[in-house]
Design an enzyme around this catalytic site. Sequence first.
Site, PDB file in Angstrom:
ATOM      1  N   HIS A 162     -22.542   6.373   5.203  1.00 40.50           N
ATOM      2  CA  HIS A 162     -21.689   7.573   5.136  1.00 40.50           C
ATOM      3  C   HIS A 162     -20.348   7.340   5.841  1.00 40.50           C
ATOM      4  CE1 HIS A 162     -25.468   9.671   4.040  1.00 40.50           C
ATOM      5  NE2 HIS A 162     -25.981   8.905   4.992  1.00 40.50           N
ATOM      6  N   SER A 283       7.727  -1.528   3.646  1.00 41.90           N
ATOM      7  CA  SER A 283       8.229  -0.268   3.123  1.00 41.90           C
ATOM      8  C   SER A 283       9.749  -0.272   3.242  1.00 41.90           C
ATOM      9  CB  SER A 283       7.650   0.893   3.936  1.00 41.90           C
ATOM     10  OG  SER A 283       8.472   2.035   3.803  1.00 41.90           O
ATOM     11  N   LYS A 289       5.973  -0.659   8.633  1.00 42.71           N
ATOM     12  CA  LYS A 289       4.849  -0.758   7.700  1.00 42.71           C
ATOM     13  C   LYS A 289       4.570  -2.166   7.206  1.00 42.71           C
ATOM     14  CE  LYS A 289       2.717   2.117   5.986  1.00 42.71           C
ATOM     15  NZ  LYS A 289       2.943   3.207   5.037  1.00 42.71           N
ATOM     16  N   GLU A 296      -4.941  -3.072  -2.777  1.00 43.29           N
ATOM     17  CA  GLU A 296      -4.732  -1.758  -3.407  1.00 43.29           C
ATOM     18  C   GLU A 296      -4.578  -1.890  -4.919  1.00 43.29           C
ATOM     19  OE1 GLU A 296      -2.180   1.236  -0.900  1.00 43.29           O
ATOM     20  OE2 GLU A 296      -1.469  -0.775  -0.506  1.00 43.29           O
TER      21      GLU A 296
END
Length: 464
Positions: A162, A283, A289, A296
Amino acid sequence: MSDDSKTNQQWGGRFSEPTDAFVARFTASVNFDQRLYEQDIRGSIAHATMLAQVGVLTDEEKDQIIQGLNEVREEIERGEFEWSEALEDVHMNIEARLTQKIGITGKKLHTGRSRNDQVATDIRLYLRDEIDAISTELTRLRTGLLDLAEREASTIMPGFTHLQTAQPVTFGHHMLAWQEMISRDHDRLLDCRKRVNLSPLGSAALAGTTYPIDRECTAELLGFSAPTRNSLDSVSDRDFAIEFCAFASLLLTHLSRASEELILWTSAQFNFIDLPDRFCTGSSIMPQKKNPDVPELVRGKTGRINGHLIALLTLMKSQPLAYNKDNQEDKEPLFDAVDTVKDCLRAFADMIPALETNKTAMYEAAKRGFSTATDLADYLVRKGVAFRDAHEIVGKSVAFGLEQQRDLSEMTLEELQQFSTVIESDVFDVLTLEGSVAARSHIGGTAPEQVKIAVATARQTLNP
Ligand code: ARG
């Protein structure tokens, strides 16, 4: 692309007016199926060789055809070939060019075959080659995972259910879980290859042909394991391509799960691993970043692969026997599925060996979530406490730990004894993370010792 013919040179005999320009464009596949040129030429050479062996072509005609086809191949590879939309597809483009080069003999190549068995042969040859390339990449990725698992066999991290800290596991064990998923995908791919590797050539349009062809011969020349057994089925079904896409969907599903974990683990909140800069991007607005774009994107590509699987299933559904033009729509999804799978595997196979673990962060995280609570319960059971009672005792100890902001292993013996008098000083052997993972030492368990054994066993199955 030239577009100058009036009626189609290859089948225009019974037509009295040229094809509507839009229809010609709408029905043509040459823009995408020219990718099959090499397989198409290979298939034609095998077909011509067989026709000469059975006496349908003379040896001289066969030699002329083969010579001409080799020249066509070179023209294509040099980028000099002029593809024509009016000639519809790769098959007719190549045949027309052959006839231009060698004259009437070129027109004999199509004896005893049809574009229907030709295209089915081409796709199978193409897919077989790609399956072999994909299999090599799968082996490379699996090797990387096994090496990493071995390297990190004793690295402790929290195991989750979980997405909540559950029990400590080893990072090596986690990598082996990924390896297992991917090894099943690899098995599925190789199983699919068996059904891809059959020769439909000789099925002709649908019913076979009246010429004395030798299907065993062409199958062998093309490296197929055998001819397919039913001509109607052979020209129509694309289940082998669907199977490949099903493999691809499962593989990408697995890679998307791994991607998701990599993405989580590289975040500042987890900070479990570091991906080298070359696999990340920055970024344009937030200078701090470093984004895990590669995992992804792999996660995102799962969507298009699932789309291709559904496209092919839907394409095949309800098609009457035998060949239907619908099947021309099989190529783009299949090509894209192959390209996408190869790119995603390459990304993963390159990334995995370069991944760096942050052992301290993982260790601290495992300590934070009372991950050895089950070990304490098991300890109490070994001392004669019933499991339900043990569960209750540990629950209270955890509540105390939460209040005190301390892990179970950080409590004193006296503190622990408030909850049960059976607890003795040996409890600390099981409350440590090292003790917890070492205790799970059986087939498939997380103990470092077992991880090393599992790596060795898996290495033996790497080249099935
Ligand atoms: N371009 C066609 C395809 O991809 C080749 C087979 C065409 N056969 C036919 N009877 N029109 O399926």
